[in-house]
Design an enzyme around this catalytic site. Structure first.
Site, mmCIF file in Angstrom:
data_model
loop_
_atom_site.group_PDB
_atom_site.id
_atom_site.type_symbol
_atom_site.label_atom_id
_atom_site.label_comp_id
_atom_site.label_asym_id
_atom_site.label_seq_id
_atom_site.Cartn_x
_atom_site.Cartn_y
_atom_site.Cartn_z
ATOM 1 N N HIS A 175 0.839 -1.194 0.000
ATOM 2 C CA HIS A 175 0.000 0.000 0.000
ATOM 3 C C HIS A 175 0.879 1.251 0.000
ATOM 4 O O HIS A 175 2.075 1.182 0.291
ATOM 5 C CB HIS A 175 -0.905 0.038 1.240
ATOM 6 C CG HIS A 175 -0.151 0.270 2.509
ATOM 7 N ND1 HIS A 175 0.663 -0.690 3.093
ATOM 8 C CD2 HIS A 175 -0.039 1.381 3.310
ATOM 9 C CE1 HIS A 175 1.221 -0.201 4.181
ATOM 10 N NE2 HIS A 175 0.822 1.053 4.336
ATOM 11 N N ARG A 180 7.207 -8.680 16.095
ATOM 12 C CA ARG A 180 7.758 -7.407 15.662
ATOM 13 C C ARG A 180 6.826 -6.303 16.128
ATOM 14 O O ARG A 180 5.604 -6.437 16.052
ATOM 15 C CB ARG A 180 7.902 -7.351 14.139
ATOM 16 C CG ARG A 180 8.399 -6.008 13.609
ATOM 17 C CD ARG A 180 8.614 -6.041 12.105
ATOM 18 N NE ARG A 180 9.036 -4.732 11.605
ATOM 19 C CZ ARG A 180 8.215 -3.806 11.110
ATOM 20 N NH1 ARG A 180 6.918 -4.058 11.010
ATOM 21 N NH2 ARG A 180 8.683 -2.640 10.690
ATOM 22 N N ASP A 185 0.697 5.143 1.869
ATOM 23 C CA ASP A 185 -0.020 5.840 2.936
ATOM 24 C C ASP A 185 -0.800 7.009 2.349
ATOM 25 O O ASP A 185 -0.220 7.865 1.669
ATOM 26 C CB ASP A 185 0.957 6.360 3.989
ATOM 27 C CG ASP A 185 1.659 5.233 4.736
ATOM 28 O OD1 ASP A 185 1.127 4.111 4.762
ATOM 29 O OD2 ASP A 185 2.746 5.487 5.296
ATOM 30 N N HIS A 218 4.718 0.122 -0.020
ATOM 31 C CA HIS A 218 5.493 -0.608 0.971
ATOM 32 C C HIS A 218 4.603 -1.608 1.690
ATOM 33 O O HIS A 218 3.379 -1.616 1.512
ATOM 34 C CB HIS A 218 6.165 0.352 1.964
ATOM 35 C CG HIS A 218 5.219 1.307 2.636
ATOM 36 N ND1 HIS A 218 4.678 2.410 1.994
ATOM 37 C CD2 HIS A 218 4.711 1.342 3.892
ATOM 38 C CE1 HIS A 218 3.890 3.069 2.820
ATOM 39 N NE2 HIS A 218 3.884 2.446 3.976
#
Length: 374
Positions: A245, A311, A247, A301
């Site tokens: 996607h 994570r 942002d 990204h």
């Protein structure tokens, strides 16, 4: 193996979820991993799962000279930013003025929330149309290609004055046990506000426009602060922490722990972004791409999942005040000779991505086309 952009970066086949047809499934990663097979809603297409083969060579920019008023250091930082934003829109910053102990606390203290029983987290579940609250795999929004993650989001307004809205949110919604953590995140957001406004000045310098143009636009804006937890998954090669996607916001400031996961699609291949202790990852969003008249890139990204380790990351999504008009400086229009995008309000793009479209690499262009027919 590599894939062409036309194969890999297709518009999403997933539609936004109809709120009236929500099921009862909840995201419990530990229980799901004990099942013989993962739920199909979490399995992603092979084209989205192609592995990164190298690290991104994004600039690491020292901001110390900029904050001290050193003109030579400022010009150098702006040039590095320009080079990154013309290419892929990602760079990292050090000596950014945010206390390292505060960053460490913000990174570590999200555990207090994510380790709560699922039933407790669901009491602060994000409601339809709201920006704050808990989300498990975004099940409230999507029906397939679900992200393997949990998030806690809350709003921070730049012009809130002395009102500690983040601290108040934690105390009101999560209770007095979280009051101290709320004050810590209040201070963290205060620090990132100052950093973000400084970066807006550097972006202006790098584009050759008035140094105050973007800072003035965002001084009454707001950010969505999001704590992210990506649990380990035994079938990590089949799931995504966050799918490909761009942002939709103007700018994102990210702090990631030392578990790799952030990847950027550059030069027709996925490249990983190296975690650097104490550094922030900055990336351009669709709104700033419009504010630069298309000169700077909002790059696609994703976040991948680790098989053995959780994570965690902190994202600070920077937005204009809802009724602010997204319009580039006149100098950029004259330089380019034409407008790349029509004027629009941030609230319109936000509504588009919240109710009508799952953000991907074509969000901004799809939004422009949608406005013409809406």
């Amino acid at each position: 193996m590599e894939s062409s952009a036309s194969t890999l970066l297709m518009p999403p086949s997933v539609e936004l979820k109809d709120q009236r047809k929500q099921g009862t499934m909840v995201f419990d990663s530990s229980k799901m991993q004990k099942q013989e097979k993962l739920p199909t809603e979490f399995i992603w297409p092979d084209a989205d799962l192609i592995q990164a083969q190298q690290e991104l060579n994004e600039p690491l920019i020292d901001l110390d000279g900029f904050f001290k008023g050193d003109e030579t250091a400022t010009a150098h930082a702006a040039e590095l930013i320009r080079m990154a934003c013309l290419n892929h829109g990602f760079f990292q910053v050090t000596n950014h003025g945010v206390n390292l102990d505060l960053i460490r606390a913000a990174q570590e203290d999200m555990e207090a929330f994510f380790k709560l029983p699922l039933s407790r987290k669901l009491t602060v579940k994000k409601k339809a149309g709201e920006l704050s609250g808990y989300s498990g795999a975004h099940m409230d929004r999507y029906t397939s290609k679900l992200p393997w993650k949990e998030t806690l989001s809350f709003v921070y307004r730049y012009d809130s004055g002395s009102k500690p809205m983040v601290a108040d949110y934690f105390k009101t919604v999560l209770g007095e046990d979280f009051e101290e953590i709320g004050w810590m995140y209040q201070k963290y957001c205060d620090a990132l506000k100052e950093l973000s406004l400084g970066i807006m000045q550097l972006l202006a310098i790098s584009l050759g426009v008035d140094i105050s143009y973007y800072r003035n636009l965002f001084e009454d804006g707001y950010s969505i602060m999001r704590c992210n937890s990506y649990p380990p998954c035994k079938e990590a090669g089949l799931v995504m922490g966050t799918g490909p996607h761009c942002d939709p916001v103007a700018l994102t400031i990210l702090h990631q722990d030392q578990v790799k996961g952030l990847e950027v699609f550059v030069d027709n291949k996925w490249q990983s972004v190296k975690p650097r202790p104490g550094a922030f990852v900055i990336n351009i969003g669709d709104t700033f791409m419009a504010l630069s008249n298309g000169e700077y890139k909002s790059c696609i990204h994703r976040a991948v999942v680790n098989m053995d380790k959780e994570r965690r990351s902190l994202t600070f999504f920077i937005s204009l005040e809802d009724d602010r008009v997204v319009s580039p400086p006149e100098e950029l229009i004259v330089r380019e000779g034409q407008r790349k995008y029509p004027d629009f309000k941030w609230s319109e793009l936000l509504e588009f991505t919240q109710k009508h479209y799952r953000p991907n690499n074509d969000t901004l262009q799809s939004f422009v086309e949608w406005r013409l027919t809406a």
